[in-house]
Design a protein around this motif. Structure first.
Motif, PDB file in Angstrom:
ATOM      1  N   ALA A  58       0.817  -1.217   0.000  1.00 38.47           N
ATOM      2  CA  ALA A  58       0.000   0.000   0.000  1.00 38.47           C
ATOM      3  C   ALA A  58       0.847   1.262   0.000  1.00 38.47           C
ATOM      4  O   ALA A  58       0.504   2.255  -0.657  1.00 38.47           O
ATOM      5  CB  ALA A  58      -0.933  -0.018   1.205  1.00 38.47           C
ATOM      6  N   LYS A  59       1.969   1.240   0.702  1.00 42.10           N
ATOM      7  CA  LYS A  59       2.798   2.447   0.785  1.00 42.10           C
ATOM      8  C   LYS A  59       3.793   2.551  -0.373  1.00 42.10           C
ATOM      9  O   LYS A  59       4.511   3.538  -0.489  1.00 42.10           O
ATOM     10  CB  LYS A  59       3.527   2.475   2.129  1.00 42.10           C
ATOM     11  CG  LYS A  59       2.592   2.557   3.326  1.00 42.10           C
ATOM     12  CD  LYS A  59       3.369   2.625   4.628  1.00 42.10           C
ATOM     13  CE  LYS A  59       2.445   2.650   5.838  1.00 42.10           C
ATOM     14  NZ  LYS A  59       1.768   1.360   6.050  1.00 42.10           N
ATOM     15  N   THR A 112       1.788   5.005  -5.221  1.00 45.45           N
ATOM     16  CA  THR A 112       1.670   6.451  -5.036  1.00 45.45           C
ATOM     17  C   THR A 112       0.798   7.033  -6.149  1.00 45.45           C
ATOM     18  O   THR A 112       0.772   6.503  -7.262  1.00 45.45           O
ATOM     19  CB  THR A 112       3.041   7.132  -5.054  1.00 45.45           C
ATOM     20  OG1 THR A 112       3.733   6.786  -6.267  1.00 45.45           O
ATOM     21  CG2 THR A 112       3.880   6.698  -3.868  1.00 45.45           C
ATOM     22  N   MET A 137       7.879   7.029  -1.896  1.00 43.86           N
ATOM     23  CA  MET A 137       7.518   5.633  -1.681  1.00 43.86           C
ATOM     24  C   MET A 137       8.078   5.163  -0.340  1.00 43.86           C
ATOM     25  O   MET A 137       9.135   5.619   0.091  1.00 43.86           O
ATOM     26  CB  MET A 137       8.082   4.760  -2.790  1.00 43.86           C
ATOM     27  CG  MET A 137       7.587   5.105  -4.175  1.00 43.86           C
ATOM     28  SD  MET A 137       8.474   4.129  -5.427  1.00 43.86           S
ATOM     29  CE  MET A 137       7.707   4.769  -6.922  1.00 43.86           C
ATOM     30  N   GLN A 138       7.386   4.224   0.295  1.00 45.22           N
ATOM     31  CA  GLN A 138       7.875   3.572   1.515  1.00 45.22           C
ATOM     32  C   GLN A 138       8.089   2.094   1.190  1.00 45.22           C
ATOM     33  O   GLN A 138       7.157   1.394   0.823  1.00 45.22           O
ATOM     34  CB  GLN A 138       6.874   3.760   2.653  1.00 45.22           C
ATOM     35  CG  GLN A 138       6.665   5.227   3.017  1.00 45.22           C
ATOM     36  CD  GLN A 138       5.627   5.422   4.096  1.00 45.22           C
ATOM     37  OE1 GLN A 138       5.725   4.834   5.178  1.00 45.22           O
ATOM     38  NE2 GLN A 138       4.624   6.246   3.819  1.00 45.22           N
ATOM     39  N   ASN A 173       9.094  -0.716   2.894  1.00 50.47           N
ATOM     40  CA  ASN A 173       9.217  -1.761   3.911  1.00 50.47           C
ATOM     41  C   ASN A 173       8.879  -3.166   3.426  1.00 50.47           C
ATOM     42  O   ASN A 173       9.503  -4.139   3.837  1.00 50.47           O
ATOM     43  CB  ASN A 173       8.314  -1.433   5.109  1.00 50.47           C
ATOM     44  CG  ASN A 173       8.696  -0.137   5.778  1.00 50.47           C
ATOM     45  OD1 ASN A 173       8.536   0.933   5.204  1.00 50.47           O
ATOM     46  ND2 ASN A 173       9.222  -0.233   6.984  1.00 50.47           N
ATOM     47  N   THR A 218      -3.796  -3.193  -3.490  1.00 49.95           N
ATOM     48  CA  THR A 218      -2.736  -2.990  -2.506  1.00 49.95           C
ATOM     49  C   THR A 218      -2.936  -3.891  -1.285  1.00 49.95           C
ATOM     50  O   THR A 218      -4.007  -4.436  -1.061  1.00 49.95           O
ATOM     51  CB  THR A 218      -2.677  -1.518  -2.057  1.00 49.95           C
ATOM     52  OG1 THR A 218      -3.925  -1.160  -1.460  1.00 49.95           O
ATOM     53  CG2 THR A 218      -2.399  -0.601  -3.238  1.00 49.95           C
ATOM     54  N   GLU A 239      -1.201  -4.826   2.970  1.00 50.12           N
ATOM     55  CA  GLU A 239      -0.321  -4.594   4.114  1.00 50.12           C
ATOM     56  C   GLU A 239       0.194  -5.951   4.604  1.00 50.12           C
ATOM     57  O   GLU A 239      -0.263  -7.007   4.142  1.00 50.12           O
ATOM     58  CB  GLU A 239      -1.079  -3.876   5.238  1.00 50.12           C
ATOM     59  CG  GLU A 239      -1.649  -2.522   4.867  1.00 50.12           C
ATOM     60  CD  GLU A 239      -0.626  -1.392   4.941  1.00 50.12           C
ATOM     61  OE1 GLU A 239       0.580  -1.683   5.132  1.00 50.12           O
ATOM     62  OE2 GLU A 239      -1.033  -0.222   4.821  1.00 50.12           O
TER      63      GLU A 239
END
Length: 668
Positions: free
Chosen positions: A347-348, A351, A358-359, A361, A481, A483
């Motif tokens: 999800a992160k 964009t 952007m993240q 992880n 998306t 998590e």
């Protein structure tokens, strides 16, 4: 201010003088301090660029690129952008955070000779002083559109960046030669692209609605997000092959003879498509193009897109099939990304435009599981031999047994490396760590496969996860998306287990044992031999270097230059670091055979390996205390026998076995 000279005073007078100083009001230092220094206050940073909103941009951008100048490699761009009614200033953005690059990799420095016009009049503009990827253009009253003209100066040599155009081919990436209006989701911006190519070149892309007039090609109107996700390979020497199920193999090459591929070798790519469809269980594209360059002139690449991928092989990889076995994994890897990374995306990491950061992880899912599937699909289809795939897994596993960086840095922390380090070389990568969310991530997913298989008595595995997590809606090529909780939930639906704890330990916690669980639970073990495994042997021969990482701790090119030094290795402790050149080994001129012989001769003795090395203009003798012999990692079956182990079953072909047998003709 004190002006008396203490040099002229005798000791008694000095004491009197010191007492006078101490008796003055306040400390001495306060009296000699200058007035307070001037101290500035920060100027607030003004927000001049609007955030993206999910609303349609009015009108359609006309993007015209002249890509015919193969001498300079320059792409000349004319872009006409509609201006919303009544708008006196237009903010245009150059893409910065690029999909698949996992970081801010926009090549703004290559955008030159930028000019803006309205009604034939040259307009004034300013670059945003905070976000230098943004251009603020003054729009005259009544202007309905602004025309931007600029040049993207493609690098001509590797020291300038990745080469994207040669005399025989090009790789046009739309984000590097276009601007887009700020304030809108990129999926809401309509664009019609047109490109002029060198005469006689064939053009490949996933874009729809192609029309051509001589060497000028136009495609149907699309949105800017789809445009950026649909790069072009074009070339003078080209070929196209149908791999079935709407998938195409588009080849460009430095020379026409490099396009030749034997029918049985082309078949393995068809097998790979079948294996992927079976593994993921749904198709998230309407058609797909493998864009593949057989070249050592244009820059190397492996980059995922939803309906295509950009790939490069060494020039003779298809022609010299056996010798190129080690080099072919990029194709199944990037194909897997159509499901893992493009359709399903953290999800992160999704964009709304190319300005939002952007993240990274969850790259250990996005890239780590794709690395896993790239190896599995390669072995199942024959794109790579099983021995090569086992060699790659051994290479990964072996490296993590002697890797001091794992003591302080977790796998998840390496997901930030594309942003922190921009993929530049590091002095001591074994201590710093690189982007091991790819390779250690793959080994973690290999262990997840073994846990699923053991826990369900062989009824479930990572194929079931792929179908449940990635194959969710056949025909949907949007973006869904997720998590970490979604990953854990899907795994628990297959086999209840402490998956959250598993990932916390393996991915988020440093200082863990080498990630050998999937190999060992799969019926194999990590072994060490004095000869390199097939993967290491082939990659060293191709790149013209030798990796002695697992013995003395060096990587050395064919001229004796040290290209890598493992932290805390025997060579490191002797003072051998990157940039030195080894001139001789035990009194003999350096070459690979000489240093291998010296390491072998020192095994089990107390005699050091004596090297003469050069660093800059200094030549000196170095003694390396290492006595364990040559070592390269291999995977071997843990127990004798011929019955397939769990890892054997994972890498075995599935698609052929899944196809119904041909019916025998009825007897007359």
């Amino acid at each position: 201010m004190i002006t008396t000279s203490t040099r002229a005073l005798r000791p008694a007078a000095l004491l009197t003088f010191a007492a006078a100083l101490l008796s003055t009001a306040g400390p001495v230092w306060a009296q000699v301090q200058p007035p307070s220094n001037t101290r500035p206050m920060a100027v607030p940073i003004a927000q001049t660029i609007p955030d993206a909103e999910d609303k349609p941009y009015p009108g359609t951008i006309q993007l015209m690129i002249d890509a015919s100048d193969t001498t300079t490699g320059a792409y000349r761009v004319t872009e006409t952008i509609p201006v919303p009614a009544g708008q006196s200033k237009l903010t245009l953005l150059y893409p910065k955070w690029l999909p698949g690059n996992h970081g801010p990799k926009g090549t703004i420095a290559e955008l030159v000779d930028v000019r803006f016009y309205a009604g034939g009049r040259l307009l004034s503009w300013t670059r945003d002083p905070v976000d230098v990827f943004a251009f603020h253009v003054d729009v005259p009253a009544g202007a309905g559109e602004v025309t931007a003209k600029f040049i993207h100066t493609s690098p001509l040599r590797e020291s300038e960046g990745r080469v994207t155009m040669t005399r025989e081919m090009l790789n046009l990436q739309w984000e590097k030669m276009s601007l887009y209006p700020a304030g809108y989701y990129v999926r809401q911006i309509k664009v019609q692209p047109t490109v002029t190519f060198p005469a006689g070149w064939q053009v490949f892309t996933a874009l729809d609605g192609k029309t051509a007039s001589n060497n000028v090609v136009t495609w149907s109107v699309t949105d800017y997000e789809t445009l950026v996700d649909s790069p072009i390979f074009a070339g003078l020497y080209a070929a196209r092959h149908d791999l079935g199920q709407g998938v195409w193999f588009d080849l460009v090459a430095d020379k026409p003879e490099l396009l030749k591929i034997a029918p049985e070798n082309l078949q393995v790519f068809r097998n790979m498509v079948d294996e992927a469809m079976l593994a993921f269980g749904a198709k998230h594209f309407d058609h797909y193009d493998f864009l593949l360059a057989m070249t050592d002139r244009m820059g190397g690449i492996g980059l995922e897109h939803h309906r295509s991928s950009e790939n490069q092989y060494e020039p003779r990889t298809l022609v010299d099939w056996a010798a190129g076995d080690w080099d072919r994994n990029v194709i199944p890897h990037e194909f897997s990304h159509s499901w893992d990374g493009k359709y399903r995306r953290p999800a992160k990491l999704w964009t709304p435009d190319y300005r939002a950061p952007m993240q990274d992880n969850l790259l250990w899912v996005y890239e780590g599981q794709t690395q896993f599937w790239g190896l599995v699909l390669a072995a199942r289809s024959g794109v790579q031999s099983k021995d090569q795939v086992l060699g790659q897994l051994a290479n990964y596993a072996g490296s993590f047994t002697q890797y001091p960086g794992r003591e302080w840095r977790s796998v998840e922390d390496t997901t930030h490396d594309p942003i922190m380090a921009s993929r530049k070389p590091k002095p001591f990568s074994s201590l710093a760590r690189n982007e091991e969310y790819y390779t250690e991530g793959a080994l973690v997913w290999l262990e997840a496969e073994a846990i699923l298989r053991e826990g369900t008595a062989g009824k479930k595995g990572m194929d079931d996860f792929a179908r449940a997590f990635f194959g969710m809606k056949d025909g949907d090529w949007g973006v869904l998306t997720y998590e970490l909780e979604d990953v854990v939930k899907t795994l628990n639906g297959l086999y209840p287990y402490d998956w959250a704890g598993f990932f916390k330990t393996r991915i988020q916690t440093p200082g863990q044992p080498a990630p050998l669980g999937g190999i060992e639970r799969g019926g194999y073990k990590l072994a060490w031999k004095e000869e390199p495994n097939p993967f290491d042997k082939a990659r060293m021969a191709s790149a013209k270097f030798i990796s002695l990482n697992h013995s003395i701790g060096l990587a050395i090119d064919n001229d004796g230059r040290i290209t890598g030094s493992r932290w805390d290795s025997a060579a490191f402790k002797a003072g051998l670091v990157t940039g030195m050149q080894i001139l001789s080994v035990n009194g003999k001129t350096y070459d690979q055979d000489t240093i291998k012989a010296a390491i072998t001769a020192a095994k089990g003795t107390s005699a050091p390996i004596e090297l003469i090395v050069k660093r800059d203009d200094v030549v000196r003798t170095v003694q390396v205390q290492y006595h364990e012999g040559l070592r390269w990692p291999w995977l071997e079956r843990a127990a004798p026998g011929t019955m397939p182990t769990g890892l054997d079953k994972l890498l075995a072909p599935r698609a052929l076995a899944a196809k119904p047998a041909a019916k025998k003709p009825a007897a007359k």
